[in-house]
Design a protein around this motif. Structure first.
Motif, PDB file in Angstrom:
ATOM      1  N   UNK A   1       0.825  -1.203   0.000  1.00 43.72           N
ATOM      2  CA  UNK A   1       0.000   0.000   0.000  1.00 43.72           C
ATOM      3  C   UNK A   1       0.865   1.261   0.000  1.00 43.72           C
ATOM      4  N   UNK A   2       1.903   1.271   0.830  1.00 46.71           N
ATOM      5  CA  UNK A   2       2.786   2.432   0.874  1.00 46.71           C
ATOM      6  C   UNK A   2       3.565   2.625  -0.415  1.00 46.71           C
ATOM      7  N   UNK A   3       4.067   1.534  -0.979  1.00 47.41           N
ATOM      8  CA  UNK A   3       4.888   1.621  -2.193  1.00 47.41           C
ATOM      9  C   UNK A   3       4.080   1.976  -3.422  1.00 47.41           C
ATOM     10  N   UNK A   4       2.753   1.850  -3.359  1.00 48.94           N
ATOM     11  CA  UNK A   4       1.932   2.145  -4.534  1.00 48.94           C
ATOM     12  C   UNK A   4       2.047   3.609  -4.949  1.00 48.94           C
ATOM     13  N   UNK A   5       2.288   4.509  -4.003  1.00 52.37           N
ATOM     14  CA  UNK A   5       2.399   5.930  -4.349  1.00 52.37           C
ATOM     15  C   UNK A   5       3.698   6.224  -5.117  1.00 52.37           C
ATOM     16  N   UNK A   6       4.881   5.838  -4.618  1.00 53.90           N
ATOM     17  CA  UNK A   6       6.086   6.033  -5.426  1.00 53.90           C
ATOM     18  C   UNK A   6       6.057   5.240  -6.729  1.00 53.90           C
ATOM     19  N   UNK A   7       5.362   4.104  -6.723  1.00 57.62           N
ATOM     20  CA  UNK A   7       5.281   3.247  -7.904  1.00 57.62           C
ATOM     21  C   UNK A   7       4.541   3.962  -9.032  1.00 57.62           C
ATOM     22  N   UNK A   8       3.334   4.437  -8.770  1.00 51.72           N
ATOM     23  CA  UNK A   8       2.539   5.077  -9.817  1.00 51.72           C
ATOM     24  C   UNK A   8       3.154   6.411 -10.223  1.00 51.72           C
ATOM     25  N   UNK A   9       3.642   7.171  -9.254  1.00 57.18           N
ATOM     26  CA  UNK A   9       4.236   8.477  -9.578  1.00 57.18           C
ATOM     27  C   UNK A   9       5.530   8.305 -10.365  1.00 57.18           C
ATOM     28  N   UNK A  10       6.401   7.416  -9.900  1.00 53.40           N
ATOM     29  CA  UNK A  10       7.681   7.210 -10.569  1.00 53.40           C
ATOM     30  C   UNK A  10       7.539   6.634 -11.960  1.00 53.40           C
ATOM     31  N   UNK A  11       6.469   5.876 -12.197  1.00 54.25           N
ATOM     32  CA  UNK A  11       6.255   5.259 -13.505  1.00 54.25           C
ATOM     33  C   UNK A  11       5.651   6.232 -14.504  1.00 54.25           C
ATOM     34  N   UNK A  12       4.762   7.090 -14.056  1.00 53.56           N
ATOM     35  CA  UNK A  12       3.999   7.934 -14.980  1.00 53.56           C
ATOM     36  C   UNK A  12       4.550   9.341 -15.157  1.00 53.56           C
ATOM     37  N   UNK A  13       5.183   9.903 -14.159  1.00 53.01           N
ATOM     38  CA  UNK A  13       5.610  11.295 -14.223  1.00 53.01           C
ATOM     39  C   UNK A  13       6.677  11.574 -15.288  1.00 53.01           C
ATOM     40  N   UNK A  14       7.724  10.741 -15.452  1.00 54.04           N
ATOM     41  CA  UNK A  14       8.788  11.097 -16.408  1.00 54.04           C
ATOM     42  C   UNK A  14       8.291  11.385 -17.816  1.00 54.04           C
ATOM     43  N   UNK A  15       7.304  10.630 -18.300  1.00 49.73           N
ATOM     44  CA  UNK A  15       6.812  10.837 -19.665  1.00 49.73           C
ATOM     45  C   UNK A  15       6.204  12.215 -19.853  1.00 49.73           C
ATOM     46  N   UNK A  16       5.677  12.818 -18.773  1.00 48.46           N
ATOM     47  CA  UNK A  16       5.088  14.149 -18.873  1.00 48.46           C
ATOM     48  C   UNK A  16       6.139  15.249 -19.026  1.00 48.46           C
ATOM     49  N   UNK A  17       7.353  14.968 -18.593  1.00 50.02           N
ATOM     50  CA  UNK A  17       8.385  16.001 -18.559  1.00 50.02           C
ATOM     51  C   UNK A  17       9.276  16.011 -19.794  1.00 50.02           C
ATOM     52  N   UNK A  18       9.042  15.088 -20.723  1.00 49.15           N
ATOM     53  CA  UNK A  18       9.921  15.001 -21.885  1.00 49.15           C
ATOM     54  C   UNK A  18       9.125  14.884 -23.180  1.00 49.15           C
ATOM     55  N   UNK A  19       9.645  15.562 -24.203  1.00 44.19           N
ATOM     56  CA  UNK A  19       9.081  15.430 -25.547  1.00 44.19           C
ATOM     57  C   UNK A  19      10.109  14.859 -26.513  1.00 44.19           C
ATOM     58  N   UNK A  20      11.396  15.102 -26.259  1.00 41.10           N
ATOM     59  CA  UNK A  20      12.454  14.671 -27.179  1.00 41.10           C
ATOM     60  C   UNK A  20      13.041  13.314 -26.788  1.00 41.10           C
ATOM     61  N   UNK A  21      13.247  13.115 -25.511  1.00 41.98           N
ATOM     62  CA  UNK A  21      13.912  11.886 -25.046  1.00 41.98           C
ATOM     63  C   UNK A  21      13.032  11.135 -24.055  1.00 41.98           C
TER      64      UNK A  21
END
Length: 427
Positions: A140-160
Motif C-alpha cells: 500500500x505504501x509503495x503504490x504511491x512512489x510506484x505510480x508516480x515514478x512510472x507515470x511522471x517522467x513521460x510528462x516532462x519530456x518530448x524529445x527523449x
C-alpha cells in the motif's frame, strides 16, 4: 535499389485517444534540467519501492529453507505476491489521487508507510502476519512512489521520453540488484528482523528525500471517476491491457523461484542463489536503458514485442529442456535483459498510443491488469511446484512461466495490427 539508403522508420501519431485538455501545473519547461531532476527523483523512488519487491526472492528462499520449512512454497510466496498485488491495486487509487492532490505529498506519505511496514514486519514470527506487514502494508505504501515514478517522467519530456523513462525505471532494477545482495548480507550478519528494520529505515528516508521533486507537469480536466472505464471501449486498449496481464504474470516467477532452484536443483549455496537475482536485476537495468534509448528511434510497442519474444525464448528454449549451470546462465541473461525492457517501455507505449495528459490514471487502470497478472503469476507457479513437482521438480512451473510471454506476444501483435499493418513504423 542497390546503393540507396534504407528507408527510416516512419514517425506517425497513432493516438487512439486524443489527449484531454490539460493545464500546466508548473512553469518549469519540459526537457530541461529540472525535468532530468524529476527523472532522477523517480529513479530513487522506484529503486526503493520496486527494488525491494524484486529482492523478495531472498526472503522467499530464507523463509522456505530456514524460518518456515514446514510451510508450503505457495503459502510463503503469497507474502511477496500480496506485496505486489496491493502495490498494483493501490496504484489504481494513486493514479486518481495524483490527478487531484500534490504528488509530492502523496509520495512522502507512501515513504512513511513503507518504513512502518518493514519495521513492524521485523517483529512478526508467522507467515500470516508477514503477509499483513511485509505484504499488504508495504504494498500500500509503495503504490504511491510506484505510480508516480512510472507515470511522471513521460510528462516532462518530448524529445527523449523513452530514454528518460528508461533511466527512471532502471531504478527498480538497480534497487533489486543491490537490495538483493544487501538483504542477503544483512540476514547473514544481523538476522532477518534487523535486516527488515534497516531496509525500512533506509527506504523511508531515501524516498522522503526525493519527494520534493516528484511533481506532475500536466493537470488534466478533473475527472471525478476513480477509474475511467471508457478507455476499455477501445479494442486496442483492451488488447494492450490483456497483453500486460501475461507479461506481468511472467515477471516475478523467475525472481521468486531461481534462488531456491539454484539450491535444490543445481546444488549451489543460498548466497549463490541470491546472487542470481542480483545478476538478473543488473541485466534488467541494462535492458531498461538500452530499450529506453531504442524506443525513441523505432518505437516502444515494437520494442515491447521484441523483448517479449526474447523472454519466451529464454525460458522455453534454454530452461525447460536443461538443468545445467551453463544453460541456466543463458536463461538469466535473456530473461533479465528482456523483462527489464518490457517494464520500461510499458508506460512509454501507453504515452505514445493513448496520450500523456491523463497518463497517471491510464497507468492506474493498467495496474488492474498488473493485479490480475500478479494473481496469474507466482501463486499458480508455486502451486505447480508444490503439488506436481513435490517441491523439488520445477519442470511444470517453468513450462507455465514460458507459456505466459507467448500469450502476451500474440496479443501485442494483434494490437499492433489493429493500429497499423505497416511493418516499419515507429510505434
Amino acid at each position: 535499389m542497390v546503393g540507396q539508403p534504407s528507408p527510416k522508420w516512419k514517425e506517425v501519431d497513432f493516438f487512439v485517444l486524443a489527449d484531454q485538455h490539460a493545464e500546466e501545473a508548473t512553469d518549469k519547461p519540459p526537457d530541461g534540467l529540472y525535468a532530468w531532476m524529476v527523472s532522477a527523483a523517480c529513479f530513487v523512488s522506484l529503486m526503493l519501492s520496486i527494488g525491494i519487491n524484486d529482492a523478495y526472492g531472498v526472503y522467499q528462499q530464507h523463509y522456505q529453507l530456514n524460518e518456515f520449512p514446514q510451510a508450503t512454497t505457495t503459502l510463503i510466496s503469497w507474502i511477496g505476491t500480496v506485496q505486489f498485488l496491493i502495490m498494483c491495486l493501490g496504484g489504481v487509487f494513486s493514479g486518481f489521487l495524483c490527478e487531484h492532490f500534490d504528488t509530492r505529498i502523496l509520495n512522502a506519505a507512501g515513504a512513511l508507510l513503507m518504513g512502518v511496514a518493514f519495521i513492524s514486519g521485523s517483529y512478526c514470527k508467522t507467515v500470516e502476519m508477514l503477509m499483513v506487514t511485509q505484504g499488504l502494508l508495504y504494498g500500500l505504501g509503495a503504490s504511491f512512489p510506484f505510480i508516480a515514478g512510472t507515470s511522471i517522467p513521460s510528462q516532462w519530456f518530448t524529445k527523449n521520453r523513452g530514454l528518460a523513462t528508461g533511466i527512471a525505471l532502471s531504478g527498480s532494477g538497480i534497487g533489486g540488484m543491490w537490495m538483493t545482495s544487501a538483504t542477503q548480507a544483512l540476514i547473514d550478519s544481523l538476522g532477518r528482523p534487523w535486516a527488515m528494520r534497516v531496509t525500512g529505515i533506509v527506504s523511508m528516508l531515501a524516498v522522503l528525500a526525493v519527494s520534493p521533486w516528484m511533481r506532475v507537469r500536466l493537470v488534466p480536466n478533473r475527472n471525478e471517476r476513480l477509474i475511467d472505464w471508457s478507455l476499455l471501449k477501445d479494442l486496442r486498449f483492451s488488447v494492450f491491457m490483456a497483453a500486460l496481464v501475461f507479461d506481468i504474470a511472467a515477471y516475478f516467477g523467475p525472481f521468486f523461484q531461481m534462488p531456491s532452484y539454484s539450491v535444490v536443483v543445481l546444488h549451489k549455496s543460498q548466497s549463490w542463489g541470491s546472487n542470481i537475482d542480483t545478476l538478473m536485476n543488473g541485466l534488467s537495468v541494462l535492458g531498461r536503458l538500452i530499450v529506453g534509448f531504442l524506443a525513441d528511434h523505432i518505437g516502444p510497442l515494437n520494442l515491447l514485442i521484441i523483448n517479449t519474444i526474447i523472454a519466451a525464448i529464454g525460458i522455453l528454449v534454454f530452461w525447460v529442456p536443461f538443468e545445467s549451470v551453463r544453460t541456466f546462465f543463458v536463461v538469466v541473461f535473456l530473461f533479465g535483459f528482456s523483462i527489464g525492457g518490457i517494464v520500461s517501455v510499458i508506460p512509454v507505449a501507453a504515452a505514445q498510443v493513448f496520450g500523456i495528459a491523463r497518463l497517471p490514471s491510464i497507468i492506474g487502470l493498467l495496474f488492474i491488469g498488473y493485479f490480475v497478472g500478479g494473481l496469474l503469476g507466482v501463486p499458480p507457479m508455486s502451486a505447480l511446484l508444490d503439488n506436481v513437482g513435490g517441491r523439488t521438480n520445477y519442470t511444470s512451473s517453468i513450462w507455465y512461466m514460458g507459456v505466459l510471454p507467448l500469450c502476451s506476444l500474440v496479443l501485442l501483435v494483434v494490437m499492433r495490427l489493429l493500429i497499423t499493418r505497416e511493418l516499419k513504423v515507429k510505434i
